[in-house]
Design an enzyme around this catalytic site. Structure first.
Site, PDB file in Angstrom:
ATOM      1  N   GLU A 186       8.198   2.863  -3.216  1.00  0.00           N
ATOM      2  CA  GLU A 186       9.620   3.800  -3.808  1.00  0.00           C
ATOM      3  C   GLU A 186       9.430   5.278  -3.385  1.00  0.00           C
ATOM      4  OE1 GLU A 186       6.757   3.189  -5.338  1.00  0.00           O
ATOM      5  OE2 GLU A 186       5.907   4.554  -6.966  1.00  0.00           O
TER       6      GLU A 186
ATOM      7  N   GLU B 187       9.371  11.178   4.136  1.00  0.00           N
ATOM      8  CA  GLU B 187       8.599  11.239   5.581  1.00  0.00           C
ATOM      9  C   GLU B 187       9.118  10.054   6.018  1.00  0.00           C
ATOM     10  OE1 GLU B 187       5.064  13.351   5.552  1.00  0.00           O
ATOM     11  OE2 GLU B 187       4.384  12.816   7.761  1.00  0.00           O
TER      12      GLU B 187
ATOM     13  N   HIS C 123       2.896   2.808  -2.360  1.00  0.00           N
ATOM     14  CA  HIS C 123       4.169   2.952  -3.250  1.00  0.00           C
ATOM     15  C   HIS C 123       5.282   3.134  -2.169  1.00  0.00           C
ATOM     16  CE1 HIS C 123       2.131   4.254  -7.117  1.00  0.00           C
ATOM     17  NE2 HIS C 123       1.331   4.648  -6.336  1.00  0.00           N
TER      18      HIS C 123
ATOM     19  N   CYS D 197       1.098  -0.678  -7.599  1.00  0.00           N
ATOM     20  CA  CYS D 197       0.014   0.147  -7.848  1.00  0.00           C
ATOM     21  C   CYS D 197      -0.392  -0.348  -9.397  1.00  0.00           C
ATOM     22  CB  CYS D 197       0.104   1.650  -8.008  1.00  0.00           C
ATOM     23  SG  CYS D 197      -1.295   2.842  -7.952  1.00  0.00           S
TER      24      CYS D 197
END
Lengths: 945, 246
Positions: free
Chosen positions: B221, B229, B219, B96
Site C-alpha cells: 500500500e 517512488e 508494504h 506486515c
C-alpha cells in the site's frame, strides 16, 4: 483466590541476544550468556492450560508450570511491576483470556526472569538496576515471595498542610530544596505572603502546584524575565504572513495548507530526563511532542516526526565521562532504541534523525518535532464554558514523572541521577495510538471544545491552564490510578504519559464517551468548568486545593536577570592547507569520518519512514536508499499532489564562536535546504528550539542577542517563526566543575509546495551536466566547520552569509530557476562544505564528479574579482551557509539565470563513479566513490556497536 | 468502481488502515474500515464483505507477541464467521502485522484456524528495519500475484519481527512461497539488508493451498499512489480488483 504461574521460554530470543551484546559493550565482558524467561502470574478460579494458546506460540515457545532455568547456570533475577502498579499488559491478557472462554481469570501480571551466566549476583543486580528496570514502578521479586493477591494494593498518605509562617529566608530556601520544589526565594516569599493573606496554611497540594506552575519549565521565567517570547511573537505579528493561522498561542503553530487544511509544527526538548534515563526520556519526548499536535486547535493528526540528539562524543572512553553523567554511547544507543520503541508503533513517519556531538552536552540535547494536519475549521480552540465537562483520556495516573517539571528546570548535578530518576516517565505508545485514532473522530462530531496534552505539570497545569479564564473544579477520586498509593498532590502533579484533557460541551458528553469506548480509550470525567475563577480540587471528601486563578497565573515573581557581555576565548585556526595527494586524501577522509557527516542510517533505518503512505521523499534516498535526502516531503492529502516540506538546521559547533551569528546561519540553512528542493521561501514558516546553560549574566546576554537576531532577521526575510520552545537549564555540575551546553538553536523550516512532483533531490541525474556553486563563499571562513573540528579547533570567525536583502535575492533566483526547471539536482551547503554533498550525490546516483578548483572566484554582485588567494581546502570544506550546489545541463546559461549573484562553475558529473579534484589541469586527488562510501559508512555504525 | 466491498479490519494499535484504503481506492475498489471491536460486539459481520485485508501496525501494542491478541480474538470469538468467509472462497490479505496475525491465527500457511504452524520471529539484526526491498514473484498460484510471476516488485518494508520459522508439517505439506527478497539482479538473496530480516530462503510472502490468502511482510500500500517512488504494490490490489470484477 488461587494464583498460578506459567513460565515461557523462547528459542532464538533476539531480545536476550541484544542485551547480552549491550551489557558486554558496557563493562560486563565476563557475561557469557543471558537467558530471558517470561512468567505469567494468573489469579482466579481457572485452568491455566486453557490459556496456553495465548501465552505461547508452540512453534518457538515452550511453557511450563515451573521455571525452566537451571540455577546452577548463573544468578537469576525476576523483574516485576510493584504491588501498587498495574502492568501495561494486564488488560490485553484479561481480554484475550475471556475470549478463550476462561472467565475465571480475575487478574494477571507479567514478570521477566533474567539469568546472567558468568557473572556474580552482585554484578547481575548492578546490571539490572542500571538497565533493566525503573525502580519507580518496577522491582526485583524475591525468589520465594509469598503472594496472596496480584491485584494492586497500597494506601495513600493523607493530605497535610505546610505553613511557611515565620520562616526566615534561609529556612524558606532550605525547605524548597528539601521538598524538591526548586522554587527560588522570591517565589517562596510570595507563597509565604499569600498564606498570611488567605489566613490559612496551604495544603501540600497547593504549594506543589505553585512550585510547579511557576517553574522555568512550565512558566518560562527566564524567557519572560528577558522579554524574549514577546520579541519573537511581535516579529511574527509584524510580518503578518498571510499563511499563518496560529502562532505561539497554542500547543503548536499552524499555517494554511491547501483546500482548507492547515499543517502544524511543534518541536520540544526533553533534555533532563533523557540525560538521566535515556530510554524513558527519549520515548516520552516523542510521546509528548506528538500530544502537542493532538492538542493543537481541536485536535490535529500527527503526520511526521523527528529525533535530534546532541551528546558528548559517543566514542569517548567511559573513564573520561564526567562523574555523574551517563556514558554518551549509552545515551545514543538507548535513545535510538527508544525512538524506535515509540515512533514505530505510533505509525508516524520519521522525517529527520540527526545525531550531533559537542563537549558541552554532558546534559544532552533531546529534541523531537511533530508535524500535524487539521481541517481549517478546527484549527482554533474555543474557550471552555462553565458547565463543560473536563474529560481525562488515555493512560492511568501513576507515580512516574513526579517533580519532572521542577527537576528539569533545576541544573543537573552528579546527585541528580539517583535522586530524581522518579522524574522520568514511562511511555506506552499503544495507549497514545488509541487516542490518536479517536481524537479526529471526537473532533469531527463536535465533542471537543478545547483539548490539551498533559505533560510537565500534569493535571494541575493542564486543567489550570484550560480553566484559567473560567475556573475549574476537580474531583480527584475520579482519576483512574495505576498506583493505589497516590495521594492528592501526587495525582495532581503526576506526569504519567499518554493522557490528555478535553473540555466537552455537556450535551456531547454521552457521545464522546461512546466514541472513546468504541476505540477502547480509557476516559473519566474528572471535573467541571466553573465560573468561580478558582482552581479547586476535592479528594476523599476534603477540599485539597482552592487557589484563585489570578494568583496561580498572575502572582509568580519574575526575578530580574542581569546581563553582561561575555568574553570569549577564541583563537584563529591553524590548519595546514593540503598540498600533496596524500594530504588531500587525509583531509577528505577527516570530513567523511566526522560524526556529523558520516552515514547515520544505522540509526535512521530503525525508524519507519513510509508509514501512512504520505512520504514522497524520506530521510534517505538515491539508488540504494542510504543517501541523506536533506529534506522531507510529504503529500498529506491522499490523491493530491500538494506537498509539505520540512528541513532542519542544527549545528552545535557554531554557537560558542558567535551565538547570534549561529542563530542567523541556522535560519538561512534551514530555509535554503527547502528552497533548493523546490519550495518558495515565501510559503515557509519556522520553528525554534533553544537550549542554553543555566542563566548567568553572560548567558542572558547571548540568549538575548540570539533571540533579537532571529526576530530581526525573520522580519528582514519575511519568514515568520510560529512555534518554539526554550530550555534554559543546560548546565551539568560535576565534581566542582560546571559543564555548559553550547548556545544551541535548532531551526526547522516547514511549508507547502503546490506539486510534489516538482521537488528536486540531491542525487546526480546525468553525466556531463555541470556543477554550479551559487551564493556567497569565503574560503577563509572555516571556523566552526567540521573540517576545523577534525583538527580539534574551533576558530574565531563564522562565515558571513550576507544580509537579508542579498539572501532574499539568492532565494528569489533559485525559486525562479527552479520554476524554469533550470537545475536537476541540488544541495544546500552545510556541514562538510561543498565536498560532502558532491560525495553524497555521487553515492546516491552511482555517478561521479570532477571538481576543478577555480583559481579566481568572481563576485558577480560587485563585479570585483577576489584578490585574496583562495584556500583550496576552504573552498571544498568551508560551510557557506546559504550557498547551493546545483547540477545543471551543459547548455545552462548561469550568467543570465544568476545575474547579479555570485556563482562559480565547479566541475561536472562524470559517468565514472569517482571523485576527482583538479587544479590547473592537474589531478591533485581522486578516489572511487565506493571506497569513500566505505570510509563514510563506518564510524557511526562502529560507535553503536 | 466495483460494487464488491473489501473490509479493512483494524484494531487498537493498527496504524496502516488509512493508506491501505487509499491503495484499494486507487485500484478501483470500494473498501470499509471495519473495527475488530464492532465485529466482536456483533455490530457488524464479515459476511457482507467480498474480501478481507488486515493492515499493518502494532495491534494491541504487540502484547504477548506480535499479532497474538488479535489472532486469539479472531480465532476464539469469530471462528464461525471467519471459517465461513474462508470457505466461501473470499480472498484475504495480511500485510506486515496482518501477516503476523494470519500466522498466529493458523490461517497461514495451511489454512487451519487455531493450529499454528509458523512464527514470524524478531529480525536477525534484533532491530526494526526500515528498508526498500525488491520482491521476486514466484510461479506459485496466487490470486494476488496473478500474471506477475518473474517480475521484481519494489516497495517499502518496515518491521521488527518478520523472519519466518515454519514447523515441520505431519502431512508433508510445505509453505507456498510467493514472494522472495531479491538483489538488484532480481535473484533471491539472504544478504542483509536486501533481505532485511534474515528470512531463510528469502521468504517475504506466502500463500495457502487455495492461492486466495496472501501474507507478506513488506508494504504494497506504500507503493500504490502517484506520489510514491514505486507503484509496484498497486499490482497486487489490481489483481484483487480483477478477481472481484470477474
Amino acid at each position: 483466590m488461587a494464583i498460578y504461574s506459567v513460565y515461557v521460554s523462547s528459542r532464538d530470543d533476539a531480545e536476550a541476544h541484544h542485551w547480552l551484546t549491550f551489557f558486554r559493550r558496557h563493562g560486563y565482558e565476563d557475561l557469557k550468556g543471558l537467558v530471558i524467561e517470561r512468567v505469567y502470574w494468573l489469579e482466579g478460579n481457572l485452568r491455566p492450560e486453557r490459556l496456553l494458546p495465548l501465552l505461547a506460540n508452540p512453534v518457538y515457545q515452550t511453557t511450563s508450570s515451573q521455571s525452566m532455568l537451571d540455577p546452577a547456570q548463573g544468578p537469576i533475577l525476576e523483574i516485576a511491576y510493584r504491588h501498587a502498579v498495574t502492568d501495561p499488559e494486564t488488560p490485553s491478557i484479561l481480554e484475550a483470556a475471556h475470549a478463550l472462554g476462561e472467565d475465571g481469570l480475575e487478574f494477571a501480571r507479567l514478570s521477566k526472569r533474567y539469568q546472567f551466566c558468568g557473572v556474580t549476583r552482585q554484578d547481575a543486580l548492578r546490571i539490572a538496576e542500571r538497565f533493566l528496570f525503573n525502580k519507580v514502578v518496577e522491582r526485583i521479586r524475591e525468589p520465594h515471595e509469598l503472594v496472596t493477591t496480584l491485584r494492586p494494593t497500597g494506601e495513600p498518605d493523607p493530605v497535610t498542610t505546610v505553613s511557611l509562617a515565620g520562616l526566615s529566608d534561609e529556612e524558606l530556601q532550605a525547605l524548597s530544596a528539601a521538598r524538591s520544589w526548586y522554587a527560588p526565594l522570591s517565589q517562596m516569599r510570595v507563597i509565604q505572603a499569600h498564606e498570611r493573606r488567605i489566613g490559612r496554611p496551604h495544603t501540600d497540594a497547593e504549594i506543589e502546584i505553585l512550585a510547579q506552575s511557576w517553574s522555568d519549565h512550565c512558566y518560562h521565567t527566564t524567557w519572560k524575565s528577558l522579554g524574549l517570547l514577546k520579541k519573537l511573537s511581535e516579529a511574527t505579528a509584524r510580518i503578518a504572513h498571510p499563511l499563518v493561522v496560529s502562532a505561539f498561542k497554542d500547543n503548536a503553530g499552524g499555517i494554511e495548507f491547501y483546500e482548507d487544511w492547515v499543517v502544524t509544527i511543534k518541536g520540544e526538548t526533553h533534555n533532563f530526563p533523557s540525560s538521566i534515563a535515556p530510554f524513558g526520556g527519549v520515548a516520552t519526548k516523542h510521546g509528548g511532542v506528538i500530544r502537542d499536535t493532538l492538542g493543537f486547535g481541536k485536535g490535529a493528526y500527527p503526520i511526521g516526526g523527528t529525533t535530534i540528539m546532541g551528546t558528548l562524543d559517543p566514542a569517548m572512553p567511559e573513564n573520561q565521562v564526567p562523574e555523574g553523567a551517563l556514558p554518551p554511547q549509552l545515551i545514543l544507543s538507548e535513545s535510538i532504541r527508544a525512538t524506535a520503541y515509540y515512533m514505530n508503533p505510533m505509525g508516524i513517519p520519521m522525517m529527520h534523525a540527526i545525531y550531533r556531538r559537542h563537549p558541552g552536552y554532558a546534559k544532552c540535547l533531546a529534541l523531537g518535532h511533530s508535524l500535524g494536519l487539521i481541517p481549517r475549521k478546527y484549527a482554533l480552540k474555543d474557550q471552555p464554558r462553565p458547565g463543560d465537562a473536563l474529560l481525562l483520556i488515555g493512560g492511568e495516573t501513576g507515580r512516574d514523572g513526579i517533580h519532572g517539571a521542577t527537576a528539569s528546570s533545576a541544573s543537573m548535578t552528579q546527585e541528580t541521577l539517583a535522586k530524581e530518576s522518579a522524574a522520568v516517565q514511562i511511555g506506552h505508545p499503544i495507549t497514545e495510538r488509541r487516542f490518536t485514532t479517536a481524537i479526529p473522530a471526537l473532533r469531527d462530531r463536535g465533542c471537543i471544545r478545547s483539548i490539551t496534552d498533559l505533560g510537565a505539570g500534569g493535571i494541575s497545569c493542564g486543567a489550570g491552564e484550560m480553566g484559567a479564564e473560567t475556573g475549574v473544579a476537580l474531583n480527584l477520586d475520579a482519576v483512574p490510578l495505576k498506583d493505589r498509593s497516590l495521594t492528592a498532590w501526587e495525582i495532581l502533579l503526576s506526569e504519567s504519559q499518554e493522557r490528555m484533557l478535553i473540555a466537552v460541551p455537556p450535551e456531547k458528553l454521552d457521545e464522546a464517551e461512546r466514541l472513546l469506548d468504541r476505540y477502547e480509550v480509557r476516559h473519566a470525567t474528572i471535573g467541571r468548568f466553573t465560573d468561580s475563577h478558582r482552581l479547586e480540587a476535592a479528594w476523599r471528601g476534603q477540599k485539597v486545593v482552592d487557589l484563585k486563578m489570578s494568583f496561580l497565573w498572575g502572582a509568580c515573581p519574575i526575578d530580574p536577570i542581569p546581563m553582561a557581555a561575555p568574553k570569549r576565548e577564541l583563537a584563529p585556526l591553524r590548519i595546514p592547507e593540503p598540498k600533496t595527494a596524500d594530504e588531500w586524501f587525509e583531509a577528505v577522509h577527516r570530513v567523511l569520518r566526522h560524526y556529523h557527516c558520516a552515514d547515520q542510517s544505522a540509526a535512521g533505518s530503525r525508524f519507519d519512514s513510509t508509514v501512512q503512505g504520505r512520504t514522497v521523499v524520506g530521510p534517505y534516498g538515491g539508488k540504494n536508499h542510504r543517501m541523506p535526502s536533506g529534506f522531507y516531503l510529504s503529500a498529506p492529502l491522499r490523491g493530491k499532489n500538494y506537498g509539505v516540506i520540512t528541513t532542519v538546521a542544527f549545528n552545535p559547533l557554531y554557537g560558542e564562536i558567535d551565538p547570534a551569528g549561529m542563530a542567523k546561519l541556522m535560519i538561512i540553512e534551514a530555509i535554503t535546504k527547502a528552497v533548493v528542493a523546490g519550495a518558495d521561501y515565501r510559503e515557509l514558516a519556522l520553528c525554534d528550539n533553544f537550549y542554553t546553560p543555566r542563566v548567568r549574566p553572560e548567558v542572558a546576554w547571548d540568549l538575548t542577542r540570539m533571540v533579537e537576531t532571529i526576530a530581526d532577521f525573520s522580519k528582514k526575510i519575511g519568514v515568520p517563526f510560529i512555534s518554539g520552545k526554550d530550555s534554559s537549564s543546560g548546565t551539568f555540575d560535576s565534581a566542582g566543575v560546571s559543564i555548559e551546553v553550547p548556545p544551541t538553536l535548532a531551526v526547522m523550516a516547514f511549508g507547502r509546495m503546490p506539486d510534489v512532483r516538482r521537488a528536486v533531490t540531491k542525487d546526480f541525474k546525468r553525466p556531463g551536466n555541470k556543477l554550479l556553486l551559487v551564493g556567497h563563499t569565503d574560503s577563509h571562513a572555516l571556523s566552526g566547520s567540521v573540517y576545523a573540528d577534525s583538527y580539534g579547533q574551533r576558530g574565531d570567525r563564522l562565515f558571513d552569509p550576507g544580509d537579508g536583502k542579498s539572501i532574499r535575492k539568492l532565494w528569489d533566483a533559485l525559486v525562479r530557476v527552479h520554476r524554469e526547471e533550470g537545475y536537476v539536482s541540488a544541495s544546500a551547503i552545510a556541514e562538510g562544505g561543498v565536498f560532502l554533498p558532491v560525495f553524497e550525490a555521487a553515492y546516491g546516483s552511482g555517478w561521479g564528479a570532477q571538481i576543478d578548483l577555480p583559481r579566481i572566484m568572481e563576485d558577480a554582485s560587485t563585479g570585483t574579482k577576489s584578490v585574496v588567494p583562495f584556500r583550496n581546502d576552504g573552498l571544498l570544506f568551508g560551510e557557506f551557509i546559504g550557498a547551493a550546489l546545483l547540477e545543471v545541463p551543459p547548455g545552462f546559461d548561469a550568467s543570465r539565470s544568476f545575474q547579479g549573484i555570485p556563482y562559480v562553475t565547479l566541475g561536472n558529473v562524470t559517468s565514472e563513479s569517482r571523485i576527482t579534484l583538479i587544479q590547473e589541469g592537474k589531478t591533485i586527488w581522486q578516489e572511487e566513490v565506493s571506497d569513500l562510501a566505505e570510509v563514510w559508512s563506518k564510524p557511526f555504525r562502529e560507535v553503536l556497536e | 468502481m466495483s460494487k464488491a466491498v473489501t473490509a479493512i479490519l483494524y484494531a487498537p494499535g493498527t496504524n496502516c488502515h488509512e493508506e491501505t484504503a487509499a491503495a484499494l481506492e486507487r485500484a478501483g475498489l470500494r473498501s470499509e474500515l471495519a473495527l475488530l471491536g464492532d465485529l466482536l460486539k456483533g455490530e457488524i459481520r464479515l459476511e457482507p464483505y467480498q474480501a478481507l485485508v488486515i493492515p499493518g501496525g502494532f495491534s494491541y501494542g504487540d502484547h504477548l507477541g506480535a499479532g497474538r491478541i488479535f489472532a486469539i480474538l479472531l480465532g476464539a470469538r469469530l471462528r464461525d464467521q471467519l471459517t465461513e468467509f474462508l470457505d466461501s472462497g473470499k480472498p484475504v490479505l495480511g500485510i506486515c502485522n496482518g501477516f503476523q496475525i494470519l500466522a498466529e491465527a493458523g490461517i497461514l500457511p495451511y489454512r487451519r484456524l487455531g493450529e499454528r504452524a509458523m512464527a514470524l520471529l524478531a529480525n536477525q539484526s534484533a532491530r526494526f528495519e526500515d528498508r526498500r526491498v525488491r520482491l521476486l514473484v514466484s510461479e506459485q498460484e496466487c490470486l494476488w500475484t496473478r500474471d506477475l510471476a518473474g517480475q521484481v516488485l519494489e516497495m517499502p518494508s518496515a518491521h521488527g519481527e518478520g523472519r519466518p520459522l515454519f514447523c515441520d508439517s505431519d502431512s508433508g505439506a510445505s509453505p507456498r512461497v510467493v514472494l522472495k527478497y531479491s538483489d538488484e539482479n532480481g535473484a533471491p538473496t539472504l544478504h542483509y539488508p536486501e533481505n532485511p530480516n534474515g528470512a531463510p530462503d528469502a521468504v517475504a510472502g506466502i500463500t495457502d493451498e487455495t492461492g486466495l490468502v496472501l501474507g507478506l511482510m513488506p508494504h504494497p500500500e506504500r507503493a500504490s499512489l502517484a506520489v510514491h517512488e514505486s507503484q509496484d504494490g498497486l499490482k497486487l490490489f489490481k489483481n484483487l480488483a480483477r478477481w472481484l470484477l470477474a
